[in-house]
Write an enzyme that holds these catalytic residues in place. Structure first.
Site, PDB file in Angstrom:
ATOM      1  N   ALA A   1      33.309  42.384  39.918  1.00 15.59           N
ATOM      2  CA  ALA A   1      34.063  42.616  38.687  1.00 15.59           C
ATOM      3  C   ALA A   1      33.273  43.519  37.740  1.00 15.59           C
ATOM      4  CB  ALA A   1      34.396  41.289  38.010  1.00 15.59           C
ATOM      5  N   TYR A   2      32.002  43.245  37.592  1.00 23.32           N
ATOM      6  CA  TYR A   2      31.162  44.076  36.723  1.00 23.32           C
ATOM      7  C   TYR A   2      31.125  45.508  37.249  1.00 23.32           C
ATOM      8  CZ  TYR A   2      27.134  45.667  34.034  1.00 23.32           C
ATOM      9  OH  TYR A   2      26.300  46.382  33.196  1.00 23.32           O
ATOM     10  N   SER A   3      30.868  45.666  38.551  1.00 18.49           N
ATOM     11  CA  SER A   3      30.774  47.004  39.130  1.00 18.49           C
ATOM     12  C   SER A   3      32.089  47.758  38.976  1.00 18.49           C
ATOM     13  CB  SER A   3      30.395  46.911  40.614  1.00 18.49           C
ATOM     14  OG  SER A   3      29.143  46.279  40.790  1.00 18.49           O
TER      15      SER A   3
END
Length: 255
Positions: A161-163
């Site tokens: 999700a962060y990436s």
């Protein structure tokens, strides 16, 4: 670290999201040192109070959830009551989310990461870019700096999700930069490798060790190093770069 270069931000007003801690606070300090006034947008009221005590009346503390449209609208109203112009926007607010594989990723956590990292960046740009575009009798002036991540270019395992959200911030930056290229507004982003901030508290030690192993300089970035680059991107000297991605990764970035 040597004394950083000084840029003249006299008569400039900046909005820094996540501006009360970490990279955001360091950016606030750099801008204030250059003569700017700053509206720190942050959802952490304790951090806002602590940061406000450091900077005095050149800084405004605004409690805001950047992922919420009504909260951003209220923050805009408060900010424009403090300063008639907004010349600089630094989007530093962000979260990492849990360090788990995609197949185990809780959907509500995925949505929360995207709400803050991507929707928050969209909402602030959506609110502030028109003011910059219409500045100087329609000629436009402004500097927008979005903080993405090297993870948005390479993809970190157990951080999907962060990436993905940071990859989307890169795409948003490129798009908005092209849309405003014929105005005086410049839109760029930075893609740091890991920098030791309070966000490390959201990560597992295994993930922290993985990130360090990927950095050829074999150290984490320093908050001030990121703020120094953002200061230049926020200045008048950044005149021919827009829609660009600036790595600050200790050698990790490969493209």
């Amino acid at each position: 670290m040597a004394n950083p270069a000084q840029y003249d931000f006299t008569h400039k007003h900046a909005v820094v999201t996540g501006g009360a801690a970490g990279i955001g606070e360091a950016c606030t300090a750099r801008l204030v040192a250059g003569g700017a006034t700053v509206s720190m947008w942050d959802r952490d009221e304790k951090a806002l109070t602590a940061a406000l005590s450091k900077f005095g009346d050149r800084v405004q503390a605004v409690h805001v959830d950047v992922s919420d449209e009504q909260s951003v609208a209220a923050a805009m109203k408060s900010t424009l009551g403090f300063s008639q112009n907004i010349d600089i926007l630094v989007n530093s607010a962000g979260i990492t989310g849990p360090n788990v594989s995609l197949i185990d990723y809780p959907i509500e956590e995925w949505d929360r990461v995207f709400a803050i990292n991507l929707r928050g960046t969209f909402l602030t740009c959506h609110a502030i870019a028109p003011i910059m575009k219409n500045a100087l009798d329609g000629k436009g002036y402004g500097r927008i700096v979005n903080i993405a991540s090297i993870a948005g270019k390479e993809g970190n395992p157990n951080a999907s999700a962060y990436s993905a959200s940071k990859a989307a911030v890169i795409g948003l930056t490129k798009s908005l930069g092209k849309e405003l290229a014929l105005t005086g507004v410049r839109v760029n982003c930075v893609t740091p490798a890991a920098v030791k901030t309070g966000m490390f508290d959201q990560m597992t030690q295994t993930h922290i060790d993985f990130m360090l192993s990927k950095i050829p300089m074999n150290r984490f970035g320093e908050i001030q190093e990121i703020a120094n680059l953002i200061a230049w991107l926020s200045s008048d000297e950044c005149s021919f770069s827009t829609g660009a991605v600036f790595d600050i990764s200790g050698g990790r970035g490969t493209y």
